[in-house]
Design an enzyme around this catalytic site. Sequence first.
Site, short mmCIF file in Angstrom:
data_model
loop_
_atom_site.label_atom_id
_atom_site.label_comp_id
_atom_site.label_asym_id
_atom_site.label_seq_id
_atom_site.Cartn_x
_atom_site.Cartn_y
_atom_site.Cartn_z
N ASP A 288 0.86 -1.17 0.00
CA ASP A 288 0.00 0.00 0.00
C ASP A 288 0.91 1.23 0.00
OD1 ASP A 288 -2.16 1.68 0.01
OD2 ASP A 288 -3.26 0.58 1.53
C1 BGC Z 1 -5.10 3.10 0.08
C2 BGC Z 1 -5.25 2.06 -0.99
C3 BGC Z 1 -5.04 2.67 -2.35
C4 BGC Z 1 -3.68 3.35 -2.38
C5 BGC Z 1 -3.35 3.95 -3.72
C6 BGC Z 1 -3.84 3.93 -0.08
O1 BGC Z 1 -3.81 5.01 0.80
O2 BGC Z 1 -5.10 2.47 1.34
O3 BGC Z 1 -6.53 1.48 -0.89
O4 BGC Z 1 -5.15 1.68 -3.33
O5 BGC Z 1 -3.68 4.37 -1.40
O6 BGC Z 1 -4.10 5.06 -3.98
#
Ligand code: BGC
Length: 746
Positions: A288
């Site tokens: 993530d």
């Molecule tokens: C979120 C994810 C997301 C990623 C990319 C993160 O802060 O937890 O769900 O896919 O950002 O945008």
Amino acid sequence: MRKLATLATLAAFTAAFAAPAGGPALERRVEETLSRLTFEQKVGQLWQGLGRKVVEPASGDMSGEKLKESFVMDVRAGRYGSLIGKRGVENYNIIQRAAMEGVGIPLLIGNDMIHSVVTTYPIPLALACSWDESLWERVAEAMALETILEGCNWTFAPMLDIALDARWGRIAEGGGCDPLVTGLMGAAMVRGFQGADMSDGLHIAACAKHYVCYGASLGGRDYNAVELSDDTLRNTYLPPFRMAVDAGVATIMPAFHSYNGVPCSMDGYLLRDILRGEMGFDGMTISDWGAVSQLIQHGTVVDGADAAAKALNAGMDMEMVSECYIKNLASLVNEGRVSMKTVDDAVRNVLRVKFRLGLFDHPEIDAAKVGAAVDPAANRALAREAAQKSIVLLKNEADALPLKSGAKVALLGDVSTNDWQMLGCWSTCNLSNFENAALLDGLKADGVDVAYTEAYTLTGRVDAAEIEKAAGQADIVVAAFGSYWETTGEGNSSSKIELPGNQLEVARAVKACGKPLVAVVFGGRPMAFPELAELADAVVMAWNPGGCGGWGIADVLTGAVEPRGRLTVDIPRTTGVCPLFYSQTTTGRPVVVNKNNPFGQRFTSCYNDVEPSALYPFGFGLTYTTFEIKNEKCGIVNDAGGAQLVAVADVTNTGKRDGSELVQLYVRDKVAKIARPRRELKSFARVELKSGETKRVELRVPVASLGYWTKGSYIVEPGGFTAWIASDSDSGRPVDFNLDPEIPAK
Ligand code: BGC
């Protein structure tokens, strides 16, 4: 007779799975590609950077273009394996051309297309309430095409987090509290995004996230630690991921949080032993956002180098945005803290996804081909259908709904005219590109005699005089309640899930006028509104229904379509009861409610100041007709389909309108080695019935799915079970059946 089409997917609840076929030819291409990469290029494959646009309008001159040369040179040199963000087809193609001319490896370009690209569909929690696998798949397939036209080949969806706690803002992003519904929705969306052949240029790679048990964060606080047993992990949180892997999901994103002290981003037990070892996943994992560098804040690594070593060794293939891998892998390999084989294996996983996507064979987007497959009008119709099917009718007294033809309707509340508020937490669309509708637009389009007065906002003013005047001139009042969608989604945990502002005053003021009140509740989480539910004649849970939501809600209010949605979460009576979920484990002191103890008798597992039940339970939803389920029977058969539980019942439409019942099969293991859920959903089927019609419904589930995980093993225990063939998780008559020890469980 109707058979459930999900036997195969239910098998996902059992044990091990075969690895998705990679094919020797594909593996050969992976090896050939790997063998010609320098170490630096290998490390590049393991990084997803922010990058930038290559061409963009020079300031003030929309026709001008400026080349970002250093970025293109980095792409050519193979310093990026992937980019995050949408840049449009032109940029995409320039980037892929540069990559192919240089390092010869195309990039994965991903973005969060969760429920919205150009067309905005209902948020996932709402979509789940349709209980409709075909709808989930069609929505994902339509989003895939729009995603490609935004210059991406990968989406960070579906989110498969089981969410039991309405305080957690990200409850909006997933399928709710049930592993079966979430898993079926996840698998359907994987099929929709990826298609039968992910390399056909019309589909994209999916990413199942956030692996795993993110929704169990303590206190419902986002990013917070999770403490739960291995049994619960396996019985509740892993099944949707198993089902996504079984459906061939290309990538998986480990979650931000720590599980029993170990951040998921460096948890080899989760990433290697379970995901690859047990589930047979052979795609790619992507961290993530910044999660590898955040291991430093977790306090489980010394510095960025330590973070890179621990994450990669645990099985995190690609790092999103932070730079621990690209800055440290060379020295880590030299020092022997990361082996060359570990680096190579991670690169193999990345390359495998790129080959499966067909990127080497057609690195560029064929915008004409994709554009020809996109039909904006059909997408709008699909978004309207999705909104109609996601809406859950929670209360309907005195025939308040459907609206009588010719009735004068007073429409109140700021959200009723606000198309932006239809959208939801992952809206990526630009409203000006898309024909959308707020509730007022929808009611007008459906020919309702409607007069709008704002009278109040969700968080601010309430003008009782305006309400009185509007209600006085109308036969019925329709009013928008709930919360703005900006209060849900990532980073939006809330310590209160009651209605914000002074909304109850609105309901009281309408009732003081003696006019029927239809409360349309918007929001991205289950909210606690017992008094509103008491005061309103009808309550419609509209969630964040998407850009075409206004039309969809109006279609349900007018009766142009039947309400069909059923809750996939429990609606609590107050914040203090969170987490609340129907499938809670049995206790030694089950709640006893009687007329002297409406909240539950003392010394049973209850609170002393609120009813123990949900305001509306999982599986619940009304229609404009009524149903009766009778002659329920359950038994085990062992035929060509293997050993199965067969549940049969007669369902009658006892009302005056045609409609559909969602028949749900719940099971409880009466005596097991560990305390088991009071009920667990095992199967469901929708039956369409004309007024007065009866149909026999048959639901079958493999005996293997009646078991559970304990101490790392999956077991199916013979003995007594109870089943309910019911309209929701709280109703129905118990039917006992016995699982003979002679019946094979596989
Ligand atoms: C979120 C994810 C997301 C990623 C990319 C993160 O802060 O937890 O769900 O896919 O950002 O945008």
